[in-house]
Scaffold this motif. Structure first.
Motif, PDB file in Angstrom:
ATOM      1  N   ALA A 187       0.977  -1.243   0.105  1.00 37.88           N
ATOM      2  CA  ALA A 187      -0.183   0.114  -0.186  1.00 37.88           C
ATOM      3  C   ALA A 187       1.091   1.252   0.038  1.00 37.88           C
ATOM      4  N   GLY A 188       0.188   2.346  -0.495  1.00 35.08           N
ATOM      5  CA  GLY A 188       1.116   3.637  -0.443  1.00 35.08           C
ATOM      6  C   GLY A 188       1.712   3.630  -1.602  1.00 35.08           C
ATOM      7  N   CYS A 189       1.912   3.082  -2.521  1.00 33.10           N
ATOM      8  CA  CYS A 189       2.425   3.056  -3.718  1.00 33.10           C
ATOM      9  C   CYS A 189       1.755   3.525  -4.939  1.00 33.10           C
ATOM     10  N   LYS A 190       0.486   3.746  -4.879  1.00 33.49           N
ATOM     11  CA  LYS A 190      -0.497   3.890  -5.938  1.00 33.49           C
ATOM     12  C   LYS A 190      -0.109   5.207  -6.568  1.00 33.49           C
ATOM     13  N   ASP A 191       0.497   6.347  -5.745  1.00 30.02           N
ATOM     14  CA  ASP A 191       0.846   7.796  -6.175  1.00 30.02           C
ATOM     15  C   ASP A 191       2.150   7.483  -6.816  1.00 30.02           C
ATOM     16  N   MET A 192       2.934   6.769  -6.677  1.00 31.35           N
ATOM     17  CA  MET A 192       4.404   6.758  -6.834  1.00 31.35           C
ATOM     18  C   MET A 192       4.848   5.609  -7.670  1.00 31.35           C
ATOM     19  N   SER A 193       3.869   5.260  -8.666  1.00 34.21           N
ATOM     20  CA  SER A 193       4.220   4.390  -9.723  1.00 34.21           C
ATOM     21  C   SER A 193       5.160   4.812 -10.662  1.00 34.21           C
ATOM     22  N   PRO A 194       6.109   3.781 -11.121  1.00 31.76           N
ATOM     23  CA  PRO A 194       7.125   4.287 -12.018  1.00 31.76           C
ATOM     24  C   PRO A 194       6.429   4.772 -13.271  1.00 31.76           C
ATOM     25  N   PRO A 195       7.041   5.838 -13.811  1.00 30.42           N
ATOM     26  CA  PRO A 195       6.624   6.472 -14.944  1.00 30.42           C
ATOM     27  C   PRO A 195       6.999   5.841 -16.126  1.00 30.42           C
ATOM     28  N   PRO A 196       6.408   5.736 -17.253  1.00 26.42           N
ATOM     29  CA  PRO A 196       6.822   5.276 -18.492  1.00 26.42           C
ATOM     30  C   PRO A 196       8.115   5.910 -18.950  1.00 26.42           C
ATOM     31  N   SER A 197       8.656   5.286 -20.004  1.00 27.84           N
ATOM     32  CA  SER A 197      10.241   5.787 -20.207  1.00 27.84           C
ATOM     33  C   SER A 197       9.992   6.942 -21.160  1.00 27.84           C
ATOM     34  N   ASP A 198       8.890   7.438 -21.680  1.00 29.95           N
ATOM     35  CA  ASP A 198       8.811   8.801 -22.144  1.00 29.95           C
ATOM     36  C   ASP A 198       9.447  10.035 -21.232  1.00 29.95           C
ATOM     37  N   PRO A 199      10.353  10.540 -21.728  1.00 25.68           N
ATOM     38  CA  PRO A 199      10.896  11.802 -20.838  1.00 25.68           C
ATOM     39  C   PRO A 199      10.033  12.854 -20.806  1.00 25.68           C
ATOM     40  N   ARG A 200       9.110  12.934 -21.559  1.00 25.21           N
ATOM     41  CA  ARG A 200       7.773  13.911 -21.436  1.00 25.21           C
ATOM     42  C   ARG A 200       7.175  13.614 -20.454  1.00 25.21           C
ATOM     43  N   PHE A 201       6.779  12.503 -20.026  1.00 27.35           N
ATOM     44  CA  PHE A 201       5.848  11.919 -18.965  1.00 27.35           C
ATOM     45  C   PHE A 201       6.625  12.336 -17.707  1.00 27.35           C
ATOM     46  N   THR A 202       7.724  12.058 -17.504  1.00 31.83           N
ATOM     47  CA  THR A 202       8.732  12.319 -16.361  1.00 31.83           C
ATOM     48  C   THR A 202       8.928  13.782 -16.190  1.00 31.83           C
ATOM     49  N   ARG A 203       8.965  14.468 -17.185  1.00 35.18           N
ATOM     50  CA  ARG A 203       9.203  16.031 -16.980  1.00 35.18           C
ATOM     51  C   ARG A 203       7.895  16.508 -16.495  1.00 35.18           C
ATOM     52  N   SER A 204       6.814  16.247 -16.962  1.00 37.58           N
ATOM     53  CA  SER A 204       5.479  16.666 -16.809  1.00 37.58           C
ATOM     54  C   SER A 204       5.030  16.297 -15.423  1.00 37.58           C
ATOM     55  N   ARG A 205       5.367  14.924 -15.113  1.00 34.21           N
ATOM     56  CA  ARG A 205       4.984  14.601 -13.451  1.00 34.21           C
ATOM     57  C   ARG A 205       5.934  15.476 -12.446  1.00 34.21           C
ATOM     58  N   ALA A 206       7.251  15.691 -12.755  1.00 33.13           N
ATOM     59  CA  ALA A 206       7.845  16.409 -11.931  1.00 33.13           C
ATOM     60  C   ALA A 206       7.516  17.803 -11.848  1.00 33.13           C
ATOM     61  N   SER A 207       7.202  18.450 -12.879  1.00 31.00           N
ATOM     62  CA  SER A 207       6.385  19.839 -12.750  1.00 31.00           C
ATOM     63  C   SER A 207       5.233  19.915 -12.084  1.00 31.00           C
ATOM     64  N   LEU A 208       4.460  18.915 -11.958  1.00 34.12           N
ATOM     65  CA  LEU A 208       3.078  18.601 -11.382  1.00 34.12           C
ATOM     66  C   LEU A 208       3.370  18.638  -9.982  1.00 34.12           C
ATOM     67  N   ILE A 209       4.312  17.911  -9.519  1.00 30.49           N
ATOM     68  CA  ILE A 209       4.824  17.732  -8.106  1.00 30.49           C
ATOM     69  C   ILE A 209       5.318  18.883  -7.620  1.00 30.49           C
ATOM     70  N   ALA A 210       6.152  19.394  -8.351  1.00 32.35           N
ATOM     71  CA  ALA A 210       6.708  20.818  -8.002  1.00 32.35           C
ATOM     72  C   ALA A 210       5.519  21.846  -7.795  1.00 32.35           C
ATOM     73  N   ALA A 211       4.539  21.835  -8.566  1.00 32.79           N
ATOM     74  CA  ALA A 211       3.444  22.726  -8.442  1.00 32.79           C
ATOM     75  C   ALA A 211       2.724  22.419  -7.238  1.00 32.79           C
ATOM     76  N   VAL A 212       2.470  21.227  -6.889  1.00 38.12           N
ATOM     77  CA  VAL A 212       1.523  21.059  -5.850  1.00 38.12           C
ATOM     78  C   VAL A 212       2.427  21.284  -4.415  1.00 38.12           C
ATOM     79  N   ILE A 213       3.513  21.330  -4.485  1.00 35.28           N
ATOM     80  CA  ILE A 213       4.210  21.612  -3.255  1.00 35.28           C
ATOM     81  C   ILE A 213       4.206  23.171  -2.847  1.00 35.28           C
ATOM     82  N   ASP A 214       4.510  23.741  -4.030  1.00 35.35           N
ATOM     83  CA  ASP A 214       4.303  25.339  -3.823  1.00 35.35           C
ATOM     84  C   ASP A 214       2.979  25.382  -3.287  1.00 35.35           C
ATOM     85  N   LEU A 215       1.752  25.102  -3.944  1.00 35.60           N
ATOM     86  CA  LEU A 215       0.394  25.703  -4.119  1.00 35.60           C
ATOM     87  C   LEU A 215       0.041  25.114  -2.581  1.00 35.60           C
ATOM     88  N   VAL A 216       0.279  23.792  -2.260  1.00 38.63           N
ATOM     89  CA  VAL A 216      -0.340  23.173  -0.971  1.00 38.63           C
ATOM     90  C   VAL A 216       0.664  23.810   0.251  1.00 38.63           C
TER      91      VAL A 216
END
Length: 206
Positions: free
Chosen positions: A9-38
């Motif tokens: 349990a607890g891994c649902k939000d942290m599943s390994p991203p696909p190899s597409d670097p755009r996916f990795t970049r967008s996820r990192a950007s979303l996490i950074a945005a959430v950290i700032d906003l929350v």
């Protein structure tokens, strides 16, 4: 070893991203945005559109990563703590008890300082997006960092050792969250770290 490798349990939000670097970049950007906003206001006061806009992505892109803002906030909390919590060094087994105690106090105090510096963010996540998956994920990170390198390669001892670490990690997280919620009069990070290490050593976590 992955962030959530000690519990399922607890891994649902942290599943390994696909190899597409755009996916990795967008996820990192979303996490950074959430950290700032929350870090500024409660989870329930943050919208998906705000997160997407702050991350520079579209709403559909947000949904490629998370079903809602609370899920994104939980992933951000796990990501933050994982980066702030160092692994044990392999050479700790050879040092003296006093050196071990100081090393453990140093690394624990460092994590507690991180929690205090990001107090609003973590409390907003705990209070607005907290659930059993989040707690399991946080406990898994703490327990993982208690394991000496190579411990998982010892099958005969690993089950009992992991159980002890998970039990202790759950208590440490409970104490840490309780400490974080005490806005005034709370003990300094170093004093709290000393308390946590004392408990750990007394329960055989040396």
């Amino acid at each position: 070893m992955t962030i959530c490798s000690l519990t399922s349990a607890g891994c649902k939000d942290m599943s390994p991203p696909p190899s597409d670097p755009r996916f990795t970049r967008s996820r990192a950007s979303l996490i950074a945005a959430v950290i700032d906003l929350v870090g500024e206001r409660p989870v329930e006061a943050v919208s998906i559109m705000e997160v997407a806009k702050a991350a520079g992505v579209t709403r559909p892109t947000f949904y490629q990563h998370f079903p809602d803002v609370p899920s994104a906030a939980r992933a951000a909390a796990l990501y933050q703590l994982s980066g702030a919590y160092p692994y044990l060094d392999a050479d700790l087994e050879g040092i003296s008890p006093d050196e071990l105690r100081k090393t453990l106090e140093d690394r624990t105090a460092s994590v507690l300082r991180h929690l205090r510096q990001n107090r609003t963010f973590y409390l907003n996540v705990f209070e607005g997006a907290g659930n059993i998956d989040l707690f399991d994920g946080l406990v898994a990170i703490v327990a993982d960092r208690m394991m000496l390198p190579g411990a998982s390669a010892r099958p005969a001892a690993s089950v009992a050792e992991r159980d002890r670490k998970l039990l202790l990690a759950g208590g440490i997280m409970w104490l840490s969250v309780k400490w974080l919620r005490t806005e005034t009069g709370a003990s300094p990070p170093r004093a709290m770290a000393r308390r946590i290490v004392e408990i750990s050593l007394k329960t055989g976590d040396s």
